[in-house]
Design a protein around this motif. Structure first.
Motif, short mmCIF file in Angstrom:
data_model
loop_
_atom_site.label_atom_id
_atom_site.label_comp_id
_atom_site.label_asym_id
_atom_site.label_seq_id
_atom_site.Cartn_x
_atom_site.Cartn_y
_atom_site.Cartn_z
N ALA A 183 3.08 11.29 1.29
CA ALA A 183 3.21 9.77 0.70
C ALA A 183 4.35 9.25 0.96
O ALA A 183 4.30 7.97 1.34
N GLY A 240 -4.39 2.09 -2.42
CA GLY A 240 -3.23 3.11 -2.49
C GLY A 240 -3.47 3.92 -3.89
O GLY A 240 -3.27 5.11 -3.88
N ASN A 241 -3.90 3.40 -4.93
CA ASN A 241 -4.14 4.01 -6.18
C ASN A 241 -5.42 4.98 -5.93
O ASN A 241 -5.30 6.16 -6.62
N ALA A 297 -3.75 7.72 -3.73
CA ALA A 297 -2.34 8.47 -4.33
C ALA A 297 -2.77 9.89 -4.66
O ALA A 297 -1.90 10.84 -4.33
N ASP A 356 4.52 5.57 3.52
CA ASP A 356 5.24 4.56 3.16
C ASP A 356 6.17 4.00 3.93
O ASP A 356 6.33 2.78 4.32
N VAL A 399 2.82 1.93 -3.37
CA VAL A 399 2.09 2.76 -4.31
C VAL A 399 2.06 3.99 -4.29
O VAL A 399 2.05 4.94 -5.31
N LEU A 400 1.77 4.48 -2.95
CA LEU A 400 1.98 5.90 -2.71
C LEU A 400 3.41 6.52 -3.12
O LEU A 400 3.27 7.75 -3.81
N PHE A 442 0.79 -1.16 -0.09
CA PHE A 442 -0.08 0.04 0.04
C PHE A 442 1.09 1.15 0.08
O PHE A 442 0.49 2.19 -1.01
N GLY A 443 1.81 1.18 0.78
CA GLY A 443 2.85 2.46 0.87
C GLY A 443 3.58 2.64 -0.08
O GLY A 443 3.91 3.70 -0.73
N THR A 449 4.22 2.24 6.80
CA THR A 449 3.68 0.91 6.53
C THR A 449 4.94 -0.09 6.44
O THR A 449 4.58 -1.32 6.93
N ALA A 457 -4.27 -4.02 -1.68
CA ALA A 457 -3.43 -2.78 -1.22
C ALA A 457 -3.31 -1.74 -2.43
O ALA A 457 -3.27 -0.49 -2.21
#
Length: 417
Positions: A167, A151-152, A155, A171, A21-22, A18-19, A174, A147
């Motif tokens: 962001a 995230g998307n 974001a 991350d 992706v950010l 998840f992090g 996470t 995730a």
């Protein structure tokens, strides 16, 4: 999969994904919109993330096979990545972020990634029985896509409203959460060879991978061309969406919303569809779908809503096919490798593929600067087709001669590895 240790392993991977992706979204948008990076610079930034796997892959694979405490090493990887991202968050807040810093961050995170991904793949066999390995791999991948979906969705809002610093900070948190979850796993932290001896898998005869006649060796040209095409597409995606299709920064993440759901669907379907065919058949079918999706993305255009819808649909189709391909390829690799050498096989394959990704990212930036981003995307989309004659010749030999004795053809029918 009701095992508590596996759930912790699952959430550790999902949280860090998840992090990540950010961070990817923040890096792309900051480079394009705020640092005004050229296509060549974007290509170099993408290549920097791939470079560690290409250079360090064989060494990491050997270390993974020899590691006595792989989970402890995974925790250290998480803490190192978190520290790097926290420092980047501070630099962004201070207004001193540069392309050079982003490139160094990509290299550092690439080093962590090549170690963590190899160990995650190998160490999974310690937590999950052999007969549930394929489904466990599919569930882990499904969690990663879920995730990524979350995230998307956040974001673009996070980057536009709060800036890239938040962001990077999320991350970092996470990765810390992943380290905590890994530390709470109760099962003994031991090498996969020890687990294999207890289950008797170490004594099972295995065909060495990449020998003449093996399916993995036959797949290598396709995997390498796919890697070049994938890296080129990834490097050019942000400039294509933000510049060519005029997607606003705040809606940049919208183009990827369907990819998370598509990846989850592909991960869910992979262990089920392979029960009705062989992994090699489904892998090749998925590869064909990915070529069509990449071509559709390169052809996206027209009015903004339509262009965004077409781009999002093609990205989703590619992600669903990629999920099926990843699970089936994992089954092929595990079934064709001895437990004591699995880490080296994974790392060597990753190293070869990533070396191609480095070249693909660099070439994409140069080609886009010469002929335009859309034309470069078309070239990347059609590149995997060049592997068709090699694959076709190998499959004909399979039909007309003795087939190599490999486990993958029958393993999926028993839903085992």
């Amino acid at each position: 999969m009701g095992d508590d240790d596996f759930r912790k392993y699952f959430w550790a991977e999902a949280s860090s994904r998840f992090g990540t992706v950010l961070t990817l979204t923040a890096t792309s948008t900051i480079a394009v919109e705020h640092l005004h990076a050229t296509d060549a610079q974007i290509g170099m930034l993408s290549a920097a993330g791939y470079l560690p796997a290409a250079v360090l892959g064989p060494l990491v694979g050997r270390a993974a096979d020899r590691s006595r405490r792989p989970r402890r090493f995974l925790r250290r990887c998480d803490l190192l990545a978190g520290a790097c991202l926290a420092l980047t968050c501070l630099v962004t807040v201070l207004g001193t972020l540069s392309m050079r810093w982003l490139t160094c961050l990509a290299v550092l995170l690439g080093c962590v990634s090549v170690a963590a991904e190899t160990l995650y793949f190998v160490h999974l066999q310690v937590l999950v029985p052999a007969e549930r390995l394929t489904r466990a791999r599919a569930r882990l991948q499904g969690g990663e896509y879920a995730a990524a979906l979350a995230g998307n969705g956040l974001a673009g809002i996070v980057v536009v409203v709060f800036g890239g610093a938040l962001a990077f900070g999320i991350d970092a948190v996470t990765y810390g959460l992943s380290a905590v979850l890994l530390s709470r796993i109760r099962r003994a932290d031991r090498p996969v060879q020890e687990c294999a001896r207890h289950t008797g898998r170490a004594e099972q005869p295995r065909q060495r991978p990449f020998v003449p006649g093996s399916f993995l060796r036959r797949l290598l040209p396709l995997l390498m061309l796919q890697a070049i095409a994938s890296a080129a597409g990834t490097a050019l995606l942000a400039p294509f969406l933000l510049r060519d299709l005029d997607v606003p920064v705040g809606l940049y993440g919208v183009a990827f919303l369907a990819t998370g759901a598509a990846g989850m669907a592909g991960s869910w379907a992979a262990p089920r569809v392979t029960a009705r065919g062989t992994p090699r058949q489904w892998f090749l079918a998925a590869a064909g779908v990915q070529v069509l999706a990449a071509a559709g993305l390169a052809g996206a255009g027209g009015a903004f809503p339509l262009a965004l819808a077409v781009a999002g649909g093609c990205l989703a189709m590619s992600k669903a096919a990629g999920a099926v391909a990843n699970v089936t390829l994992s089954t092929l690799i595990v079934a064709d490798s001895a437990p004591e050498s699995l880490g080296r096989v994974v790392a060597l394959l990753r190293s070869a593929v990533t070396a191609c990704q480095v070249g693909g990212a660099l070439a994409a930036g140069l080609l886009a600067g010469a002929v335009g981003t859309r034309t470069a995307l078309w070239c990347a989309a059609l590149l995997p087709v060049l592997a068709t004659p090699w694959l076709a010749a190998g499959l004909r030999r399979d039909r007309h001669g003795p087939r190599p004795r490999t486990a993958p053809d029958h393993a999926p029918r028993r839903t085992t590895s």
